[in-house]
Design an enzyme around this catalytic site. Structure first.
Site, PDB file in Angstrom:
ATOM      1  N   GLY A 136       0.820  -1.196   0.000  1.00  0.00           N
ATOM      2  CA  GLY A 136       0.000   0.000   0.000  1.00  0.00           C
ATOM      3  C   GLY A 136       0.861   1.255   0.000  1.00  0.00           C
ATOM      4  O   GLY A 136       2.055   1.224   0.324  1.00  0.00           O
ATOM      5  N   CYS A 137       0.259   2.388  -0.352  1.00  0.00           N
ATOM      6  CA  CYS A 137       1.019   3.632  -0.490  1.00  0.00           C
ATOM      7  C   CYS A 137       1.475   4.168   0.865  1.00  0.00           C
ATOM      8  O   CYS A 137       2.672   4.434   1.073  1.00  0.00           O
ATOM      9  CB  CYS A 137       0.217   4.664  -1.268  1.00  0.00           C
ATOM     10  SG  CYS A 137      -1.472   4.913  -0.671  1.00  0.00           S
ATOM     11  N   PHE A 138       0.553   4.347   1.813  1.00  0.00           N
ATOM     12  CA  PHE A 138       0.953   4.770   3.142  1.00  0.00           C
ATOM     13  C   PHE A 138       1.900   3.746   3.760  1.00  0.00           C
ATOM     14  O   PHE A 138       2.875   4.097   4.425  1.00  0.00           O
ATOM     15  CB  PHE A 138      -0.266   4.957   4.045  1.00  0.00           C
ATOM     16  CG  PHE A 138      -0.778   6.365   4.134  1.00  0.00           C
ATOM     17  CD1 PHE A 138       0.079   7.429   4.411  1.00  0.00           C
ATOM     18  CD2 PHE A 138      -2.121   6.642   3.959  1.00  0.00           C
ATOM     19  CE1 PHE A 138      -0.392   8.725   4.504  1.00  0.00           C
ATOM     20  CE2 PHE A 138      -2.613   7.943   4.053  1.00  0.00           C
ATOM     21  CZ  PHE A 138      -1.739   8.985   4.332  1.00  0.00           C
ATOM     22  N   ALA A 139       1.611   2.457   3.538  1.00  0.00           N
ATOM     23  CA  ALA A 139       2.464   1.403   4.094  1.00  0.00           C
ATOM     24  C   ALA A 139       3.895   1.541   3.599  1.00  0.00           C
ATOM     25  O   ALA A 139       4.849   1.379   4.370  1.00  0.00           O
ATOM     26  CB  ALA A 139       1.898   0.036   3.741  1.00  0.00           C
ATOM     27  N   THR A 140       4.071   1.846   2.326  1.00  0.00           N
ATOM     28  CA  THR A 140       5.416   2.000   1.771  1.00  0.00           C
ATOM     29  C   THR A 140       6.163   3.127   2.466  1.00  0.00           C
ATOM     30  O   THR A 140       7.307   2.953   2.919  1.00  0.00           O
ATOM     31  CB  THR A 140       5.335   2.262   0.259  1.00  0.00           C
ATOM     32  OG1 THR A 140       4.778   1.116  -0.391  1.00  0.00           O
ATOM     33  CG2 THR A 140       6.706   2.550  -0.321  1.00  0.00           C
TER      34      THR A 140
END
Length: 327
Positions: A136-140
């Site tokens: 995921g984007c936030f996860a990255t």
């Protein structure tokens, strides 16, 4: 070498559009088909109007098996259903950009075992994988900020805030995606309950045994801009800043898209690139890690290309030398 033949399922959305743009410029890849039921028969540039003059590809509602890599750019929860009803040959590598297979408990479907596709954590496993779950984007952004501390066993309670642009909400309209709502406006959402927390904690526990989701306290924000993510993570750390910075430099020295800055970072350094730029600040025993990425590139389609490069044994940076928007 022969071109890598690629197919895209769900090519009409934001991540599909970014993937098309990147693949059209990729030195080792070609697009065999772009699938979209709602746009079948239409030229791709009628949906992604900036591609007028760049491609004559037409959306299709059929799937060719004569490909090397299949990208799934579907809505969250739709990839598993797609694979349930469509038989994809074993030789075709799959990269899923949704959240269906990111967690270990959900990583197996049929005969496929999905590898979590954060290259800075799992490069070796990605290189030999047949199926990859794109993070995921936030996860990255959050993981790249915290992994060096976890690798040293130094990560405790983490208090995180992050803001994302409107493209993070996808292309389908909602009340908070309209320009009239987003302009000159911000809002916290999914406070302490964001769906990326589970995948973040699994990755951190991979390098720091025993780390749990309960130690992550994340407040995401909707921003009044189109693209990009800026995250600030606050943790307790009494180790000297110079030593901590050396941990970050050491962990990421062989990862071409993660860079540590000694000056304040900002979104325009990364927008339209596959970079993650980090900055460390310390006051007493409090350490703040700022991390910033483009949510559609390093947070989605660019990272998918990076994973494809690793899976297909071409240079990791292929097709990802991109120009940031400095102004």
């Amino acid at each position: 070498m022969q071109s890598i033949k690629t197919g895209i399922i769900g090519g009409a959305g934001y991540t599909g559009g970014e993937l098309i743009r990147l693949l059209l410029q990729h030195p080792y890849a070609q697009i065999s088909f772009i699938h979209s039921r709602s746009n079948a028969g239409k030229p791709v540039h009628t949906v992604h109007s900036d591609l007028l003059g760049d491609t004559e590809l037409v959306f299709t509602d059929t799937i060719s098996e004569d490909i090397d890599v299949l990208f799934l750019c579907l809505g969250h929860g739709e990839s598993a259903t797609f694979l349930q009803y469509n038989t994809i040959p074993e030789h075709v590598r799959i990269i899923d950009l949704a959240n269906d297979f990111r967690l270990k408990a959900q990583a197996v479907t049929g005969t496929r075992q999905f590898v979590y596709g954060l290259p800075e954590l799992n490069k070796g496993a990605i290189s030999t994988a047949q199926s990859v779950a794109n993070p995921g984007c936030f996860a990255t952004a959050i993981q790249l900020g915290l992994l060096p501390l976890a690798a040293k066993g130094m990560l405790g309670e983490s208090y995180i805030t992050g803001i994302t642009g409107s493209t993070g909400a996808g292309q389908s309209l909602s009340s908070t995606a309209h320009f009239s709502w987003r302009a000159n406006n911000i809002q916290a959402y999914k406070t302490l309950t964001h769906q990326h927390l589970a995948e973040i904690s699994e990755s951190l526990a991979q390098v720091q045994n025993g780390y749990t989701q309960q130690q992550l306290h994340f407040v995401p924000w909707r921003g009044d801009f189109q693209r990009g993510i800026f995250v600030s993570s606050q943790v307790k750390c009494s180790v000297a800043l110079e030593t901590v910075a050396a941990w970050y430099e050491d962990l990421y020295k062989d990862h071409p898209f993660v860079h540590l800055s000694t000056t304040p970072v900002h979104l325009k350094q990364v927008v339209n690139t596959n970079k993650c730029i980090l900055q460390l600040e310390q006051e007493g025993d409090l350490l703040v890690i700022h991390s910033t990425i483009d949510n559609l590139i390093k947070g989605a389609s660019g990272q998918a290309i990076q994973n494809m490069n690793l899976m297909m044994q071409v240079p990791e940076t292929s097709g990802l030398y991109l120009k940031p928007s400095a102004f």
